[in-house]
Design an enzyme around this catalytic site. Structure first.
Site, short mmCIF file in Angstrom:
data_model
loop_
_atom_site.label_atom_id
_atom_site.label_comp_id
_atom_site.label_asym_id
_atom_site.label_seq_id
_atom_site.Cartn_x
_atom_site.Cartn_y
_atom_site.Cartn_z
N GLY A 175 0.75 -1.17 -0.15
CA GLY A 175 -0.08 -0.01 0.11
C GLY A 175 0.92 1.43 -0.01
N ARG B 298 0.40 -4.67 -5.50
CA ARG B 298 0.37 -6.18 -4.99
C ARG B 298 0.82 -7.18 -5.90
NH1 ARG B 298 -0.69 -4.35 0.39
NH2 ARG B 298 -2.33 -2.64 0.27
N GLY C 168 5.54 -1.97 3.52
CA GLY C 168 5.03 -2.27 4.85
C GLY C 168 5.61 -3.83 5.27
N ASP C 169 5.14 -4.58 6.28
CA ASP C 169 5.53 -5.72 6.64
C ASP C 169 5.72 -6.96 5.59
OD1 ASP C 169 2.90 -6.15 6.90
OD2 ASP C 169 2.84 -6.79 8.85
N THR D 18 4.51 2.85 5.37
CA THR D 18 3.06 2.22 5.48
C THR D 18 2.15 3.14 6.34
OG1 THR D 18 1.33 0.58 6.19
CG2 THR D 18 3.56 0.57 7.16
N ILE D 19 0.97 3.66 6.15
CA ILE D 19 0.36 4.32 6.93
C ILE D 19 -0.26 3.74 8.35
CG2 ILE D 19 -0.86 5.83 5.20
CD1 ILE D 19 -3.52 4.47 5.77
N ASP D 20 -0.01 2.37 8.19
CA ASP D 20 -0.69 1.33 9.48
C ASP D 20 0.11 1.43 10.62
OD1 ASP D 20 -2.59 0.56 7.53
OD2 ASP D 20 -1.53 -1.13 7.03
N ASP E 225 2.69 -0.62 11.41
CA ASP E 225 2.36 -1.94 12.12
C ASP E 225 3.59 -2.72 11.78
OD1 ASP E 225 2.40 -2.00 9.28
OD2 ASP E 225 0.67 -3.54 8.81
N ARG F 120 -4.84 -2.17 9.19
CA ARG F 120 -4.83 -3.84 9.00
C ARG F 120 -5.35 -4.19 10.51
NH1 ARG F 120 -2.24 -6.68 4.33
NH2 ARG F 120 -1.64 -4.84 2.59
N LYS G 208 -24.41 14.99 23.53
CA LYS G 208 -25.10 15.16 22.31
C LYS G 208 -24.77 14.34 21.09
CE LYS G 208 -26.49 19.98 22.44
NZ LYS G 208 -26.23 21.23 21.49
N ARG H 137 -24.80 6.35 12.26
CA ARG H 137 -24.23 6.22 10.66
C ARG H 137 -22.73 5.80 10.72
NH1 ARG H 137 -28.39 5.79 9.51
NH2 ARG H 137 -29.74 7.28 8.28
N GLN I 288 -7.22 8.19 3.22
CA GLN I 288 -6.24 8.19 4.38
C GLN I 288 -4.77 7.56 3.75
OE1 GLN I 288 -7.80 5.66 7.91
NE2 GLN I 288 -8.83 5.15 5.93
P1 ATP Z 1 0.82 -2.17 3.46
O1 ATP Z 1 0.60 -3.03 4.93
O2 ATP Z 1 0.92 -0.94 3.72
O3 ATP Z 1 -0.23 -2.43 2.47
P2 ATP Z 1 2.73 -4.24 2.91
O4 ATP Z 1 4.03 -4.05 2.22
O5 ATP Z 1 2.42 -5.06 4.03
O6 ATP Z 1 2.02 -2.77 2.57
P3 ATP Z 1 1.58 -6.28 1.18
O7 ATP Z 1 0.48 -6.40 0.12
O8 ATP Z 1 1.51 -7.28 2.17
O9 ATP Z 1 1.68 -4.80 1.65
O10 ATP Z 1 2.77 -6.80 0.57
C1 ATP Z 1 3.62 -6.13 -0.74
C2 ATP Z 1 4.16 -7.33 -1.50
O11 ATP Z 1 5.42 -7.74 -0.98
C3 ATP Z 1 3.25 -8.40 -1.89
O12 ATP Z 1 2.41 -8.04 -3.00
C4 ATP Z 1 4.29 -9.36 -2.44
O13 ATP Z 1 4.74 -9.07 -3.82
C5 ATP Z 1 5.43 -9.24 -1.57
N1 ATP Z 1 5.20 -10.13 -0.47
C6 ATP Z 1 4.49 -10.06 0.52
N2 ATP Z 1 4.41 -11.42 1.40
C7 ATP Z 1 5.58 -12.06 0.63
C8 ATP Z 1 6.27 -13.50 0.87
N3 ATP Z 1 5.70 -14.20 2.07
N4 ATP Z 1 7.19 -13.73 0.10
C9 ATP Z 1 7.57 -13.20 -0.77
N5 ATP Z 1 6.84 -11.73 -1.38
C10 ATP Z 1 5.87 -11.27 -0.18
#
Ligand code: ATP
Length: 319
Positions: free
Chosen positions: A11, A72, A102-103, A125-127, A129, A171, A214, A243, A251
């Site tokens: 993200g 992704r 992110g992670d 990442t904005i999360d 996390d 998340r 209120k 609502r 965000q």
């Molecule tokens: P955010 O949490 O902000 O959305 P993120 O980096 O955690 O960011 P993900 O979609 O979980 O977002 O991961 C980004 C990309 O990292 C995935 O689309 C994939 O290409 C790669 N990735 C995630 N998990 C694995 C894994 N276990 N092994 C290899 N590549 C991975």
């Protein structure tokens, strides 16, 4: 190290551009060439890699999103796909890769590192996390965006004696919800850390009505429940109009705040320092105002983000 690559993944988050700029400008100042990889691991697999110069990162420090694009790409879990990615990097003579994400993105970087290709992870990442850092790039900008939305909801909820449920991103991490609830003066906080107990929530809302409140604003982290159903439940049980507002991708966008620009610039330059010192397989964080680096595998497998019980207690006191 003569050539490094940089990509943004997962993200998007405000400040990612500033981080890429930090990597590019710091590397060039050390005589290291930089290659930008477009659309995260997907572009890496498809060999969409281009050399970047000073001007490639002109006029991006103040822009949200990521000019490199993000994707992704679940296929990256496949070792053959990652092998192809490493070959693409080698074709360009790129010695190491900086991954901003992110992670999930860290998992990809961890796997490349385990296959012998050095990566440095920056938390984007904005999360908020990601383990091993107090703040991720983009988190505090998103926090301001959420507060702005909550302030607006407060105005109209108050006029109409309405109950508002605000769904906040994060998340499985409640940081963005918790902090925005404190800053926005929300009455109730529901996060993955607190869990959702509908009966408890209803009892508290009824108590608020009894006290003469209120309005009521309930901040809840995404993925915990269907907020429209929760709103209907509260409306049916209290007789007050309720609502739900899902803030969604709003965000993720917008100009990064000063804090995020500075954090991203520092982390980008730090990643280059680490690579020049011969480090690989590290992830960068900021802890107690100092830049730090951890083993990326250790960070993913063993480090836990601390739960801010002190702030949950504070929130309880103030509502
Ligand atoms: P955010 O949490 O902000 O959305 P993120 O980096 O955690 O960011 P993900 O979609 O979980 O977002 O991961 C980004 C990309 O990292 C995935 O689309 C994939 O290409 C790669 N990735 C995630 N998990 C694995 C894994 N276990 N092994 C290899 N590549 C991975």
């Amino acid at each position: 190290i003569k050539k490094i690559g940089v990509l943004t993944s997962g993200g998007d988050a405000p400040g990612m551009n500033a981080a890429v700029r930090g990597v590019v400008r710091a590397a060039l100042s050390e005589g290291v060439e930089v290659y930008g990889v477009y659309d995260g691991y997907q572009g890496l697999h498809q060999n969409r890699i281009e050399k970047l110069n000073r001007q490639s990162v002109s006029d991006v420090i103040n822009k949200g999103g990521t000019f490199l694009g993000s994707a992704r790409f679940p296929e990256f879990r496949d070792e053959k796909v990652r092998q192809q990615a490493i070959e693409n990097l080698k074709i360009h003579g790129i010695d190491a890769l900086v991954v901003i994400g992110g992670d999930g993105s860290y998992m990809g970087a961890k796997k490349l590192t385990e296959m012998g290709y050095p990566c440095i992870g920056l938390p984007g990442t904005i999360d908020n996390d990601v383990a091993g850092t107090d703040y991720t790039i983009g988190y505090l900008t998103a926090l301001n965006t959420v507060i702005d939305a909550i302030d607006r909801l407060r105005d109209t909820s108050s006029s109409h004696q309405r109950i508002s449920i605000v769904e906040v991103m994060g998340r499985h991490c409640g940081d963005l919800t918790l902090m925005s609830a404190i800053a926005g003066g929300c009455e109730y906080i529901i996060t993955p850390e607190t869990g959702l107990n509908k009966e408890n929530l209803l009892a508290k809302v009824k108590e608020g009505i009894y006290k003469g409140k209120k309005h009521a604003i309930i901040a809840i982290t995404e993925l915990m429940t269907d907020v429209n159903e929760l709103a209907k439940y509260i409306e049916d049980e209290t007789g007050r109009e309720t609502r739900a507002t899902v803030l969604g991708h709003i965000q993720r966008g917008g100009q990064p705040t000063a804090f995020d620009r500075i954090l991203a610039s520092r982390m980008g330059a730090y990643a280059v320092d680490l690579l020049l010192e011969g480090h690989g397989g590290r992830c960068v964080g900021i802890q107690n105002e100092k830049l730090v680096h951890h083993d990326i595998i250790d960070a993913i497998e063993n480090m836990k983000r601390p739960v801010r019980t002190d702030l949950y207690k504070l929130a309880d006191k103030l509502f």
